[in-house]
Design a protein around this motif. Structure first.
Motif, mmCIF file in Angstrom:
data_model
loop_
_atom_site.group_PDB
_atom_site.id
_atom_site.type_symbol
_atom_site.label_atom_id
_atom_site.label_comp_id
_atom_site.label_asym_id
_atom_site.label_seq_id
_atom_site.Cartn_x
_atom_site.Cartn_y
_atom_site.Cartn_z
ATOM 1 N N ASP B 152 39.883 32.353 34.702
ATOM 2 C CA ASP B 152 40.529 31.663 35.923
ATOM 3 C C ASP B 152 40.723 32.581 37.005
ATOM 4 O O ASP B 152 40.354 32.310 38.023
ATOM 5 C CB ASP B 152 41.546 30.803 35.331
ATOM 6 C CG ASP B 152 41.849 29.747 36.413
ATOM 7 O OD1 ASP B 152 41.122 28.847 36.539
ATOM 8 O OD2 ASP B 152 43.108 29.627 36.878
ATOM 9 N N MET B 153 41.353 33.771 36.868
ATOM 10 C CA MET B 153 41.500 34.486 37.740
ATOM 11 C C MET B 153 40.402 35.148 38.510
ATOM 12 O O MET B 153 40.061 35.280 39.807
ATOM 13 C CB MET B 153 42.295 35.810 37.281
ATOM 14 C CG MET B 153 43.724 35.752 36.711
ATOM 15 S SD MET B 153 44.618 37.221 36.391
ATOM 16 C CE MET B 153 45.602 36.574 35.169
ATOM 17 N N VAL B 154 39.247 35.501 37.901
ATOM 18 C CA VAL B 154 38.133 35.706 38.469
ATOM 19 C C VAL B 154 37.170 34.532 39.128
ATOM 20 O O VAL B 154 36.768 34.888 40.140
ATOM 21 C CB VAL B 154 37.077 36.318 37.278
ATOM 22 C CG1 VAL B 154 35.578 36.714 37.977
ATOM 23 C CG2 VAL B 154 37.431 37.636 36.775
ATOM 24 N N ARG B 155 37.385 33.376 38.517
ATOM 25 C CA ARG B 155 36.660 32.318 39.058
ATOM 26 C C ARG B 155 37.387 31.785 40.421
ATOM 27 O O ARG B 155 36.794 31.680 41.412
ATOM 28 C CB ARG B 155 36.566 31.204 38.400
ATOM 29 C CG ARG B 155 35.858 31.129 37.220
ATOM 30 C CD ARG B 155 35.797 29.658 36.368
ATOM 31 N NE ARG B 155 35.114 28.846 37.146
ATOM 32 C CZ ARG B 155 34.987 27.690 36.746
ATOM 33 N NH1 ARG B 155 35.580 27.118 35.600
ATOM 34 N NH2 ARG B 155 34.148 26.802 37.154
ATOM 35 N N LYS B 156 38.906 32.028 40.443
ATOM 36 C CA LYS B 156 39.603 31.561 41.743
ATOM 37 C C LYS B 156 39.472 32.632 42.927
ATOM 38 O O LYS B 156 39.513 32.039 43.846
ATOM 39 C CB LYS B 156 41.010 31.174 41.133
ATOM 40 C CG LYS B 156 41.349 29.997 40.215
ATOM 41 C CD LYS B 156 41.828 28.919 41.042
ATOM 42 C CE LYS B 156 41.737 27.651 40.474
ATOM 43 N NZ LYS B 156 42.485 27.453 39.103
ATOM 44 N N SER B 157 39.427 33.904 42.610
ATOM 45 C CA SER B 157 39.414 34.962 43.324
ATOM 46 C C SER B 157 38.327 35.217 43.756
ATOM 47 O O SER B 157 37.580 35.759 45.111
ATOM 48 C CB SER B 157 39.887 36.301 42.917
ATOM 49 O OG SER B 157 39.126 36.719 41.705
ATOM 50 N N GLY B 158 36.970 34.785 42.964
ATOM 51 C CA GLY B 158 35.619 35.318 43.467
ATOM 52 C C GLY B 158 35.514 36.811 43.496
ATOM 53 O O GLY B 158 34.546 37.430 43.802
ATOM 54 N N ASN B 159 36.109 37.624 42.597
ATOM 55 C CA ASN B 159 36.380 39.021 42.630
ATOM 56 C C ASN B 159 36.675 39.326 41.345
ATOM 57 O O ASN B 159 37.493 38.732 40.548
ATOM 58 C CB ASN B 159 37.355 39.643 43.569
ATOM 59 C CG ASN B 159 36.803 39.594 44.848
ATOM 60 O OD1 ASN B 159 35.545 39.680 45.466
ATOM 61 N ND2 ASN B 159 37.698 39.125 45.849
ATOM 62 N N PRO B 160 36.104 40.623 40.793
ATOM 63 C CA PRO B 160 36.462 41.058 39.410
ATOM 64 C C PRO B 160 38.184 41.303 39.270
ATOM 65 O O PRO B 160 38.937 41.738 40.490
ATOM 66 C CB PRO B 160 35.730 42.329 39.100
ATOM 67 C CG PRO B 160 35.185 42.783 40.469
ATOM 68 C CD PRO B 160 34.990 41.562 41.435
ATOM 69 N N ILE B 161 38.392 41.258 38.083
ATOM 70 C CA ILE B 161 40.037 41.672 37.918
ATOM 71 C C ILE B 161 39.823 43.391 37.529
ATOM 72 O O ILE B 161 38.928 43.704 37.076
ATOM 73 C CB ILE B 161 40.742 40.941 36.769
ATOM 74 C CG1 ILE B 161 39.814 40.894 35.341
ATOM 75 C CG2 ILE B 161 40.994 39.547 37.505
ATOM 76 C CD1 ILE B 161 40.502 40.243 34.561
ATOM 77 N N GLU B 162 41.179 43.888 37.994
ATOM 78 C CA GLU B 162 41.226 45.535 37.697
ATOM 79 C C GLU B 162 42.373 45.572 36.859
ATOM 80 O O GLU B 162 43.446 45.098 36.996
ATOM 81 C CB GLU B 162 41.560 45.858 39.185
ATOM 82 C CG GLU B 162 40.488 47.035 39.535
ATOM 83 C CD GLU B 162 40.831 47.742 40.776
ATOM 84 O OE1 GLU B 162 40.102 47.392 41.865
ATOM 85 O OE2 GLU B 162 42.024 48.305 41.040
ATOM 86 N N ILE B 163 41.973 46.588 36.023
ATOM 87 C CA ILE B 163 43.011 46.814 34.837
ATOM 88 C C ILE B 163 43.337 48.381 34.952
ATOM 89 O O ILE B 163 42.550 49.154 35.156
ATOM 90 C CB ILE B 163 42.736 46.546 33.611
ATOM 91 C CG1 ILE B 163 42.649 44.851 33.373
ATOM 92 C CG2 ILE B 163 43.904 47.210 32.740
ATOM 93 C CD1 ILE B 163 42.392 44.371 32.001
#
Lengths: 125, 187
Positions: B152-163
């Motif tokens: 959901d985070m990637v879909r909503k932001s349009g950007n990759p998530i960073e860890i």
């Protein structure tokens, strides 16, 4: 059978399930930390309600926000209704309301519409 | 010497301003805290859709902390132990940057990184498919979450998530998750 009602608040939606009219409505925001607990009584009511076959049901979703764990519960509700329509001569119409311009809420509706075989209306308000 | 000799509120305020941090919360992520954060995000100037996306991402992060943080405190009001962590929202000219941080048990790190990498590598179409596939899969035993948060985070932001993983103590790591949300509505 008794109707089912829960008052909405900041993080739980208003629930109005009317056993006489067959209009089931969920409205507002849904991000309870423990959706399985919150939705428990809702599913119990639904299971009782869907015992008897041949009902006409209108399921209205008027959500402004819901979290991913509520999104699972919604799919479970829709799946119950789909099974009811297929196995118990039910007639189910789903109305998915979304705020005009809320492209994400529209997309959520489209995805649910693809996930279940039910008459599904996407309605801007 | 005042009561707060080891902590300068003024410096702290300046640091927040310098990094353009508009919101930061550290503590137990109870339901009331979530509601409050939600309210403050309503005023996001760009658009209602962007405000909702920010809110959605913050909620997913906060609920991860609530359920999975390896540091917990008892909440009188909720009547149970609740995870402790931090969530902050910063911005630059074109993005909001939402970051969360919390302790997790070391052994949980590799599967989380693996999952994030997998999700980051999917095209928008594949991501949508994966979301729907995971939503249909049965609820995981003993886990209150939907297993959809990262997607959901990637879909909503349009950007990759960073860890980012930092040392914490012998058994736990500090887990930092960041997502960038474009201020301009795309697609």
């Amino acid at each position: 059978m008794e109707n089912f009602h829960i008052d909405g608040s900041t993080y739980i939606p208003r629930i109005d399930f009317n056993a006489e009219t067959g209009v089931l409505e969920i409205e507002g925001e849904s991000y309870h930390e423990y959706t399985t607990e919150f939705f428990g009584p809702i599913f119990s009511w639904l299971e009782d309600y869907l015992e008897e076959s041949g009902k006409e049901i209108t399921m209205n979703f008027k959500m402004s926000y819901f979290n991913t764990s509520s999104s699972r519960r919604f799919l479970e509700i829709l799946t119950l209704l789909e099974e009811y329509q297929n196995n118990k001569e039910g007639q189910v119409v789903v109305n998915w309301y979304y705020e005009e311009n809320d492209v994400d809420m529209l997309e959520s509706g489209e995805e649910y519409a693809d996930d279940v075989e039910l008459t599904f209306n996407l309605l801007p308000y | 010497m005042g009561y707060m000799e080891h902590f300068s509120v003024k410096t702290f305020k300046q640091q927040l301003a310098m990094k353009k941090i508009s919101l930061a919360f550290q503590g137990i992520f109870s339901q009331d805290v979530l509601a409050l954060i939600g309210k403050s995000l309503r005023n996001t100037p760009e658009s209602r859709v962007i405000a909702k996306r920010l809110f959605a991402i913050v909620i997913e992060m906060a609920q991860n902390i609530h359920h999975y943080s390896a540091e917990k405190q008892y909440s009188e009001k909720d009547g149970r132990d609740i995870g402790v962590g931090i969530v902050a929202i910063a911005e630059d000219d074109h993005h909001y940057i939402i970051t969360s941080g919390n302790c997790i048990v070391k052994t949980e790190v590799p599967p989380l990184i693996e999952r994030a990498n997998y999700i980051n590598g999917l095209s928008p179409e594949k991501l949508k498919e994966f979301y729907r596939e995971q939503r249909k899969a049965p609820q995981r035993e003993g886990k209150p979450g939907a297993n959809l948060g990262f997607i959901d985070m990637v879909r909503k932001s349009g950007n990759p998530i960073e860890i980012n993983i930092k040392e914490y103590d012998e058994t736990r790591s500090f887990f930092i998750l960041s997502v960038r949300v474009n201020k301009e509505l795309q697609n």
